[in-house]
Design a protein around this motif. Structure first.
Motif, PDB file in Angstrom:
ATOM      1  N   LEU A  54      12.027   6.869   1.646  1.00  0.00           N
ATOM      2  CA  LEU A  54      12.635   7.578   2.775  1.00  0.00           C
ATOM      3  C   LEU A  54      14.129   7.296   2.871  1.00  0.00           C
ATOM      4  O   LEU A  54      14.893   8.120   3.374  1.00  0.00           O
ATOM      5  CB  LEU A  54      11.965   7.145   4.082  1.00  0.00           C
ATOM      6  CG  LEU A  54      10.538   7.640   4.319  1.00  0.00           C
ATOM      7  CD1 LEU A  54       9.916   6.909   5.502  1.00  0.00           C
ATOM      8  CD2 LEU A  54      10.530   9.140   4.563  1.00  0.00           C
ATOM      9  N   ASN A  55      14.535   6.135   2.397  1.00  0.00           N
ATOM     10  CA  ASN A  55      15.941   5.748   2.453  1.00  0.00           C
ATOM     11  C   ASN A  55      16.773   6.452   1.383  1.00  0.00           C
ATOM     12  O   ASN A  55      17.994   6.362   1.400  1.00  0.00           O
ATOM     13  CB  ASN A  55      16.065   4.227   2.303  1.00  0.00           C
ATOM     14  CG  ASN A  55      17.366   3.685   2.845  1.00  0.00           C
ATOM     15  OD1 ASN A  55      18.016   4.321   3.673  1.00  0.00           O
ATOM     16  ND2 ASN A  55      17.754   2.522   2.386  1.00  0.00           N
ATOM     17  N   TYR A  56      16.104   7.155   0.459  1.00  0.00           N
ATOM     18  CA  TYR A  56      16.834   7.797  -0.644  1.00  0.00           C
ATOM     19  C   TYR A  56      16.605   9.304  -0.744  1.00  0.00           C
ATOM     20  O   TYR A  56      17.158   9.932  -1.630  1.00  0.00           O
ATOM     21  CB  TYR A  56      16.446   7.143  -1.979  1.00  0.00           C
ATOM     22  CG  TYR A  56      17.057   5.786  -2.183  1.00  0.00           C
ATOM     23  CD1 TYR A  56      18.360   5.650  -2.646  1.00  0.00           C
ATOM     24  CD2 TYR A  56      16.340   4.632  -1.886  1.00  0.00           C
ATOM     25  CE1 TYR A  56      18.931   4.400  -2.829  1.00  0.00           C
ATOM     26  CE2 TYR A  56      16.904   3.381  -2.065  1.00  0.00           C
ATOM     27  CZ  TYR A  56      18.192   3.276  -2.540  1.00  0.00           C
ATOM     28  OH  TYR A  56      18.763   2.037  -2.711  1.00  0.00           O
ATOM     29  N   THR A  57      15.769   9.847   0.105  1.00  0.00           N
ATOM     30  CA  THR A  57      15.559  11.295  -0.005  1.00  0.00           C
ATOM     31  C   THR A  57      15.343  11.910   1.372  1.00  0.00           C
ATOM     32  O   THR A  57      14.227  11.978   1.885  1.00  0.00           O
ATOM     33  CB  THR A  57      14.394  11.628  -0.966  1.00  0.00           C
ATOM     34  OG1 THR A  57      14.292  13.034  -1.128  1.00  0.00           O
ATOM     35  CG2 THR A  57      13.073  11.052  -0.514  1.00  0.00           C
ATOM     36  N   SER A  58      16.436  12.334   1.980  1.00  0.00           N
ATOM     37  CA  SER A  58      16.391  13.067   3.241  1.00  0.00           C
ATOM     38  C   SER A  58      17.721  13.808   3.382  1.00  0.00           C
ATOM     39  O   SER A  58      18.597  13.700   2.525  1.00  0.00           O
ATOM     40  CB  SER A  58      16.186  12.111   4.430  1.00  0.00           C
ATOM     41  OG  SER A  58      17.418  11.538   4.812  1.00  0.00           O
ATOM     42  N   ARG A  59      17.862  14.544   4.456  1.00  0.00           N
ATOM     43  CA  ARG A  59      19.119  15.262   4.688  1.00  0.00           C
ATOM     44  C   ARG A  59      20.242  14.319   5.129  1.00  0.00           C
ATOM     45  O   ARG A  59      21.354  14.759   5.419  1.00  0.00           O
ATOM     46  CB  ARG A  59      18.904  16.341   5.759  1.00  0.00           C
ATOM     47  CG  ARG A  59      18.157  17.553   5.212  1.00  0.00           C
ATOM     48  CD  ARG A  59      17.864  18.548   6.307  1.00  0.00           C
ATOM     49  NE  ARG A  59      17.419  19.822   5.757  1.00  0.00           N
ATOM     50  CZ  ARG A  59      16.724  20.732   6.418  1.00  0.00           C
ATOM     51  NH1 ARG A  59      16.386  20.506   7.681  1.00  0.00           N
ATOM     52  NH2 ARG A  59      16.369  21.867   5.850  1.00  0.00           N
ATOM     53  N   LEU A  60      19.951  13.018   5.165  1.00  0.00           N
ATOM     54  CA  LEU A  60      20.960  12.024   5.489  1.00  0.00           C
ATOM     55  C   LEU A  60      21.343  11.184   4.266  1.00  0.00           C
ATOM     56  O   LEU A  60      22.165  10.270   4.378  1.00  0.00           O
ATOM     57  CB  LEU A  60      20.458  11.086   6.598  1.00  0.00           C
ATOM     58  CG  LEU A  60      19.974  11.729   7.905  1.00  0.00           C
ATOM     59  CD1 LEU A  60      19.573  10.650   8.905  1.00  0.00           C
ATOM     60  CD2 LEU A  60      21.047  12.624   8.501  1.00  0.00           C
TER      61      LEU A  60
END
Length: 549
Positions: A91-97
């Motif tokens: 989650l820390n490497y694949t989101s719109r952030l």
């Protein structure tokens, strides 16, 4: 291309088929984003009101498949738990952030939490399934825990277990909004955690968070540490990790520990950021580990008795750190030594049951006006000044250092930092604070982040010669003489200027020689901008040594 668009349409269709079912099962988030200091950014700038809005259809499909696999597999709980940790890393490497790292050869996808905020981006990055493998897999050796152990999620003020050692990493006033940022992950864990650990909760409990609102923060922290002190034996220990750089916060920590019935018996500064991306920003590289025991002293002291004890303790602390550090590849910078000075002051202050001039209960409850300093803040600020005075730049003698004005010390220590490649703005801010220098920006050649440095002799030229403080100092005269030599290409210009313009030239000659030798030593360091000026300083120092009446 058309093929790309077709694949994206297929991805959206596959997600659409599963979306409602997956949200009901807890495989993808269904929670609303609760407004807050950090989460408001998502709502205000993008209109994102649910946590799943932070992900593209492809990201939701991929991550949802991972969560579905975790929940429907027959693997033991240990593997499912490790998989959930892998999900969190993903989650820390694949989101719109997630941010790009364009400086790398492969344009790597960096973390969401490159800092302690939820940053909305104009162009975000995304990892596919194969490139998530470095985050998903957790290579570690299994560890056997003692037979008697317990893992609980609870408010520290509700602790009922008694332990010999408590280790805590408390909130640093209002520095980081943990209670909001953790909701980014909890939104994904909400459906799976209750199945793995039915006794755990998945709410951030933000309403119970100890937050940095003056007396409310102090009161909540006292309740937390008093509870832990109650649930430990007299010979037990507490370890508190602390990194804040504000004397006011350290003064608050002193009050908190006092009121909780604890005293600091030791403090160790541990290098924690040497390999981190944080090293490039305005951060200290270490964390102070405070070792606490129950307060058993009945002694009280007066403030005038405290000051010399703090001075001795700070020097003892710094000597221990300097002896452990590597001269060729130092782990600690000046900011870390100043941080240790804070801890040393706490060790002295909390060794007493109380201080005559200080009402701890009143200080805990009062709201200070802007600029108001408590007696504790003055003690702790003085500790940092002691550290600044003690850390003499290499090449200068202690008696010389003590003769210099605060602004001269700041400038020379700043050059010492530059010679080691230090360019962080925070390092110079801490120096100024330690030496009590309120205005120094006119001495800076650059104020850009991670490119901060002081002006060379040539860059200073004839500026500020008549200013009070630094402008009238012996060091400023030496710098102008270096400038004169560098510009004319000959020593006589600089030597003649010192003889005619510095009335105390003969009394100051030895000091000038030492200062010029220090400036000359910069030619062999990372302060490359000093090349010609350093050479001029070295030659001028030799001329002064041979100068006689």
């Amino acid at each position: 291309t058309a093929d790309d668009l077709a694949r994206e349409a297929r991805t959206a269709a596959l997600l659409h088929e599963r979306f409602a079912t997956w949200q009901a099962a807890g495989y993808i988030p269904s929670r609303e984003i609760t407004p807050g200091d950090k989460t408001d950014e998502l709502i205000r700038t993008r209109g994102w009101t649910y946590w799943h809005h932070l992900f593209t259809p492809r990201q939701l499909l991929l991550l949802g498949l991972f969560v579905e696999a975790i929940n429907t597999s027959d693997y033991p709980i240990a593997i499912k738990t490790a998989s959930l940790l892998g999900l969190g890393r993903g989650l820390n490497y694949t989101s719109r952030l997630s941010t790009w790292h364009p400086a790398s050869a492969n344009e790597n996808v960096e973390r969401v939490f490159t800092n302690q905020a939820l940053n909305t981006l104009f162009n975000y990055a995304s990892r596919g399934m194969l490139t998530l493998s470095t985050a998903w897999y957790l290579p570690f050796e299994p560890i056997t825990t003692p037979e008697r152990n317990a893992v609980q999620t609870c408010d520290v003020r509700d602790v009922t277990e008694t332990c010999d050692i408590w280790i805590t990493d408390p909130p640093y006033a209002d520095a980081i909004n943990y209670h909001e940022l953790t909701e980014y992950f909890l939104a994904w864990y909400a459906g799976t955690l209750p199945r793995l650990f039915p006794q755990w909760y998945t709410d951030s409990k933000r309403v119970l968070a100890i937050q940095g609102v003056e007396h409310t923060f102090r009161r909540s922290m006292v309740a937390a540490y008093r509870t832990l002190a109650t649930h430990m034996p007299t010979n037990g220990y507490q370890i508190v990790m602390f990194t804040h750089q504000d004397a006011r916060v350290w003064a608050d920590l002193t009050l908190i520990l006092w009121a909780a019935g604890l005293r600091v018996i030791a403090a160790w500064s541990i290098a924690t950021e040497t390999e981190s991306a944080l090293k490039a920003g305005n951060y200290v590289q270490g964390t102070v580990l405070l070792v606490l025991q129950k307060q058993t002293s009945v002694a009280t002291a007066f403030l005038d008795e405290i000051y010399p004890q703090v001075e001795d303790e700070v020097q003892t602390q710094l000597k221990a750190m300097l002896a452990l550090d590597d001269n060729d590849d130092p782990n600690f910078g000046d900011a870390d030594y100043q941080l240790a000075a804070y801890a040393a002051a706490l060790r002295v202050l909390t060794s007493y049951r109380g201080i005559e001039e200080l009402d701890v209960a009143r200080e805990l409850e009062r709201q200070r006006r802007k600029g108001e300093e408590s007696p504790l803040i003055k003690v702790i600020t003085n500790a940092v000044r002691i550290a600044s005075d003690y850390l003499v730049p290499r090449g200068l003698e202690q008696p010389t250092w003590k003769r210099l004005h605060a602004s001269e010390r700041f400038y020379l220590k700043g050059l010492d930092l530059s010679s080691q490649g230090e360019r962080r703005a925070g390092a110079y801010q801490e120096l100024a604070r330690g030496f009590g220098v309120k205005e120094y920006t006119h001495l800076l050649a650059s104020t850009r982040a991670n490119e901060v440095r002081l002006k060379t002799a040539t860059e200073l030229a004839n500026r500020y010669l008549d200013d009070d403080g630094f402008g009238r100092s012996t060091l400023r005269c030496a710098l102008f003489a270096v400038y004169a030599v560098a510009q004319s290409g000959g020593v006589p210009a600089g030597l003649q200027w010192l003889r005619t313009e510095l009335p105390t030239y003969w009394e100051q000659r030895k000091l000038l020689i030492e200062l010029l030798r220090f400036l000359g030593s910069l030619r062999d360091t990372q302060a490359s901008e000093w090349g010609a000026d350093a050479e001029a300083a070295w030659v001028l120092a030799g001329a002064l040594e041979n100068d006689h009446v």
